[in-house]
Write a protein that holds these residues in place. Structure first.
Motif, PDB file in Angstrom:
ATOM      1  N   LYS A  61       0.828  -1.210   0.000  1.00 50.01           N
ATOM      2  CA  LYS A  61       0.000   0.000   0.000  1.00 50.01           C
ATOM      3  C   LYS A  61       0.863   1.261   0.000  1.00 50.01           C
ATOM      4  O   LYS A  61       0.663   2.167  -0.816  1.00 50.01           O
ATOM      5  N   SER A  62       1.842   1.300   0.922  1.00 49.75           N
ATOM      6  CA  SER A  62       2.717   2.483   0.969  1.00 49.75           C
ATOM      7  C   SER A  62       3.505   2.619  -0.320  1.00 49.75           C
ATOM      8  O   SER A  62       3.653   3.719  -0.857  1.00 49.75           O
ATOM      9  N   THR A  63       4.005   1.498  -0.800  1.00 51.47           N
ATOM     10  CA  THR A  63       4.799   1.549  -2.024  1.00 51.47           C
ATOM     11  C   THR A  63       3.979   2.125  -3.178  1.00 51.47           C
ATOM     12  O   THR A  63       4.486   2.932  -3.964  1.00 51.47           O
ATOM     13  N   PHE A 181      -2.976   9.785   1.659  1.00 48.87           N
ATOM     14  CA  PHE A 181      -2.831   9.636   3.116  1.00 48.87           C
ATOM     15  C   PHE A 181      -2.341   8.226   3.411  1.00 48.87           C
ATOM     16  O   PHE A 181      -3.018   7.254   3.075  1.00 48.87           O
ATOM     17  N   ASP A 182      -1.189   8.103   4.040  1.00 49.58           N
ATOM     18  CA  ASP A 182      -0.646   6.768   4.320  1.00 49.58           C
ATOM     19  C   ASP A 182      -0.719   6.451   5.806  1.00 49.58           C
ATOM     20  O   ASP A 182       0.159   6.851   6.578  1.00 49.58           O
ATOM     21  N   GLU A 183      -1.760   5.750   6.193  1.00 51.09           N
ATOM     22  CA  GLU A 183      -1.953   5.360   7.604  1.00 51.09           C
ATOM     23  C   GLU A 183      -1.702   6.524   8.548  1.00 51.09           C
ATOM     24  O   GLU A 183      -0.953   6.397   9.520  1.00 51.09           O
ATOM     25  N   VAL A 184      -2.350   7.630   8.277  1.00 48.38           N
ATOM     26  CA  VAL A 184      -2.029   8.857   9.018  1.00 48.38           C
ATOM     27  C   VAL A 184      -2.488   8.834  10.467  1.00 48.38           C
ATOM     28  O   VAL A 184      -2.076   9.689  11.256  1.00 48.38           O
TER      29      VAL A 184
HETATM   30 MG   LIG Z   1       2.641   1.099   4.877  1.00 48.53          MG
END
Ligand SMILES: [Mg+2]
Ligand SMILES: Nc1ncnc2c1ncn2[C@@H]1O[C@H](COP(=O)(O)OP(=O)(O)O)[C@@H](O)[C@H]1O
Lengths: 264, 288
Positions: A61-63, A181-184
Motif C-alpha cells: 500500500k505504501s509503495t 494519506f498513508d496510515e495517518v
Molecule cells: Mg505502509
C-alpha cells in the motif's frame, strides 16, 4: 474546483480529457532488489473520489502511494497524474508533486520550524509567494484544521493529532488536486484519531480527490466512495466500501476482514 | 645527611601507625563501622606520613635540578621580553585558524554533499579524496602543497599556502562530520519536503541542513580546536605564527621559557573553547 484550467494541457496525452481520471495507474510494478512489492497494479481514481486502500502489512500500500507521487520509481508500468505520465523521463516530477499532496504516518513535520513556517515553507520556496501572502494563507489553513492558536508552536510542543493536522495543512498549502494519506492515524493515541479523521472528512466533503490507506473501517464506510483491498502487491478487490465490507468476494479479503473485525 | 636524617623520625612513626591500624582492623568486629573507619583513617594518615617526607627528601636531594628546571622554564625576565612578540604570533595563528575554518566549512559541506550524491562517480571521487587526505600526516601535506605549488610556478604567500593546506586537510574530516549529521536526519524529512514539490537542493537547504547543522556544531567545534593547534605545523614553511616565533625566541634567548608562554597562550584560547563545546553538547542532548 477540480476542473480548473490546466497550463500543461499540451503535455496531456490525447487520450486524456480534463474530465478523465485524476490518477491512472497502468500495470505498475515495483521491485526492490529481488523482492517484487507491486506486481501489476491498475487503478483509476476519478475526480472527487475518496479511495480507501486496505490490506495486510507488507501488501504494498505504501509503495503504491509512494510511486504515485514519485518518491519511488516504478520498475514497470505507467502512472498518469491528470494525464501527465510521471514515469516519463521528461516529466518534471517537482511540478507534478505540487498537485499531489502526501501525508505520512510519522507526520514528518519540520521540527526546526513553527507550525506556521511548516505551512509557508513550500509556497514561499517553490511558488515564490511572498511572506505575508503565504502567512495569511497558512493561517487560514491552520484555522481550517482547528489550529490557528498553534501557529507559533514548534512541532515538539504539539500532540500527535495536532502535528498530523498541521501536516495536512502543510500539504494543502500547495493547492493539491489529489491528497494521498498513508496510515495517518496509525501512530496516534486512540483519543487523537478522531480529530484527524474529522479533518479528512471535511476535505472529502469539499470535493478533494483522496487516496487513503487506513484501517479505520468507520471512515472507510462513511467517507470512502470506493474501497480497494490489496494483497501481495496486487489489487484483489475493488468496489463500494459497504459492499466489499459486508460481502467480500475474494477469500483473502474475507480472511482479512474477519481478522481485523475480531480485533474491534 | 643532617636534615635528611631528620625525616626518618616521622617515617618510623608512620610505619608504626600503619602496623597498629592493621592489627586494630583484625581485632575489631567488621560490624563495628566506627572502629573500622578509625582504623582506616589511621592507615591513611600513616601512608601520608611516609609519602610526604619521602617527597621532601627527593626534592631536597634534587634541589639543584629543580632550581635549574624552574630557571629554564619559568624565567620571568624572558617572559617579560617575549610575551608581546608571541602575542603578535597568536594573532597570526588566530587569523590562520579563522580564515581556514571559513574555507573548511564551505569545502567540507560541498564534499559531504558530493559524497552522498546519487551519481556514483562523484561519490567515488569524494570518497577517494577523503581517504587519501585522512591517511596522510598533515605536516607532509603542508610541505607538499607549499613546495609542490612553487615548483609548478604558483608562488603563494606562506599564509595562503597555510590556509590552502589546512583547508584541504580539514575539509576531508569535516566532510565526514557533515555527512554523518545529514544522514542522522530521518529520511522522512527529505521525503516530506520533496512531496511538497521542493527540489532536492531546496529540501536539503531549507529542511535537512538546518537540522543537521545544529547537530554537528559540537563536533565541528572540536575540529576547530584541533585546527587551532595544528596551525603550529604551518611553522614548517616559515609562517611567523606563534609556534615559529616561540622556537625563534627559544634559540635567541637560549631558554625554553618562550615555549611555556606560547603554551599558556594556546591554553587561554583552547580551554574556554572546550568548555563551550561541553555546554553546547549538554544543551543539544537536552533539546533532543
Ligand atoms: Mg505502509
Ligand atoms: N525501500 C525498500 N527496500 C526494500 N524493500 C522494501 C522497501 N520498501 C518496502 N519494501 C518491501 O515492500 C513490501 C511492501 O511494503 P509497503 O508498501 O510498505 O507495505 P504496506 O504499506 O502495505 O505495509 C514489504 O515487504 C516491504 O518490506
Amino acid at each position: 474546483m477540480i476542473e480548473t484550467e490546466d497550463e500543461n494541457t499540451e503535455k496531456k496525452t490525447q487520450a486524456e480529457q480534463s474530465d478523465g481520471p485524476m490518477i491512472r495507474v497502468l500495470g505498475l510494478h515495483k521491485k526492490f532488489e529481488d523482492f517484487e512489492a507491486l506486481r501489476g497494479i491498475d487503478l483509476d481514481v476519478l475526480p472527487q473520489q475518496v479511495v480507501v486502500v486496505v490490506g495486510p502489512s507488507g501488501s504494498g500500500k505504501s509503495t503504491m502511494l509512494r510511486c504515485i507521487n514519485g518518491l519511488e520509481q516504478a520498475t514497470r508500468g505507467q502512472i498518469f497524474i491528470e494525464g501527465i505520465d510521471i514515469t516519463h523521463h521528461a516529466t518534471d516530477i517537482n511540478e507534478v508533486r505540487q498537485k499531489v499532496g502526501m501525508v505520512f504516518q510519522s507526520f514528518n513535520l519540520f521540527p526546526h520550524l513553527t507550525a506556521l513556517k511548516n505551512v509557508t515553507l513550500a509556497p514561499i520556496k517553490v511558488r515564490g509567494m511572498d511572506q505575508d501572502e503565504a502567512s495569511e494563507k497558512a493561517l487560514k489553513l491552520l484555522e481550517k484544521v482547528g489550529l490557528s492558536d498553534k501557529a507559533d508552536a514548534y512541532p515538539a510542543h504539539l500532540s500527535g493529532g495536532q502535528q498530523q493536522r498541521v501536516a495536512i495543512a502543510r500539504s494543502l498549502a500547495m493547492d493539491p488536486d489529489v491528497m494521498l494519506f498513508d496510515e495517518v492515524t496509525s501512530a496516534l493515541d486512540p483519543e487523537l484519531v478522531k480529530e484527524v479523521l474529522d479533518t479528512m472528512q471535511d476535505l472529502a466533503r469539499e470535493g478533494m480527490t483522496m487516496v487513503v490507506v487506513t484501517h479505520e473501517m468507520g471512515f472507510a464506510k462513511e467517507v470512502g466512495s470506493r474501497l480497494i483491498f490489496m494483497d501481495e502487491g496486487i489489487v484483489v478487490e475493488d468496489g463500494d466500501p459497504e459492499q466489499v465490507f459486508t460481502n467480500p468476494q475474494h477469500p483473502r479479503t474475507q480472511e482479512f476482514f474477519s481478522k481485523i473485525l475480531s480485533h474491534i | 645527611m643532617g636534615i635528611a636524617g631528620l625525616t626518618f623520625l616521622p617515617v618510623i612513626g608512620a610505619i608504626l601507625a600503619i602496623v597498629f591500624a592493621a592489627r586494630a582492623k583484625k581485632q575489631i568486629l567488621t560490624s563495628d563501622l566506627e572502629g573500622m573507619g578509625l582504623a582506616k583513617a589511621g592507615r591513611t594518615l600513616g601512608i601520608i606520613g611516609i609519602v610526604i617526607p619521602a617527597l621532601a627528601l627527593i626534592l631536597f636531594l634534587l634541589r639543584d635540578n629543580v632550581r635549574a628546571f624552574i630557571d629554564e622554564f619559568f624565567d620571568l625576565e624572558i617572559m617579560k621580553e617575549s610575551w608581546s612578540f608571541l602575542l603578535r604570533g597568536l594573532v597570526v595563528t588566530l587569523e590562520l585558524a579563522l580564515v581556514s575554518e571559513a574555507c573548511i566549512l564551505v569545502l567540507g559541506l560541498i564534499v559531504a554533499l558530493i559524497r552522498i550524491s546519487r551519481i556514483k562517480v562523484f561519490r567515488f571521487i569524494a570518497a577517494v579524496y577523503i581517504d587519501v587526505i585522512r591517511g596522510m600526516p598533515l605536516l607532509l601535506q603542508i610541505i607538499i602543497i607549499y613546495f609542490g605549488l612553487s615548483y609548478l610556478g604558483l608562488n603563494l604567500s606562506r599564509f595562503t599556502a597555510g590556509v590552502l593546506a589546512l583547508t584541504i586537510c580539514y575539509a576531508a574530516y569535516e566532510a565526514e562530520i557533515f555527512r554523518a549529521g545529514i544522514e542522522s536526519i530521518h529520511k522522512g524529512q527529505m521525503e516530506a519536503a520533496r512531496s511538497l514539490g521542493m527540489t532536492y537542493l531546496q529540501s536539503m537547504r531549507f529542511v535537512v541542513l538546518p537540522q543537521a547543522v545544529r547537530r554537528v556544531i559540537p563536533p565541528l567545534s572540536n575540529e576547530f580546536i584541533a585546527l587551532l593547534k595544528d596551525t603550529a605545523l604551518v611553522s614548517v614553511i616559515g609562517l611567523g605564527e606563534m609556534m615559529l616565533r616561540a622556537r625563534e625566541l627559544m634559540g635567541t634567548k637560549a631558554s625554553v621559557t618562550p615555549l611555556v608562554v606560547a603554551a599558556f597562550f594556546y591554553l587561554m584560547i583552547t580551554i574556554p573553547l572546550m568548555r563551550l563545546v561541553q555546554v553546547m553538547e549538554k544543551r543539544l542532548s537536552k533539546g533532543d
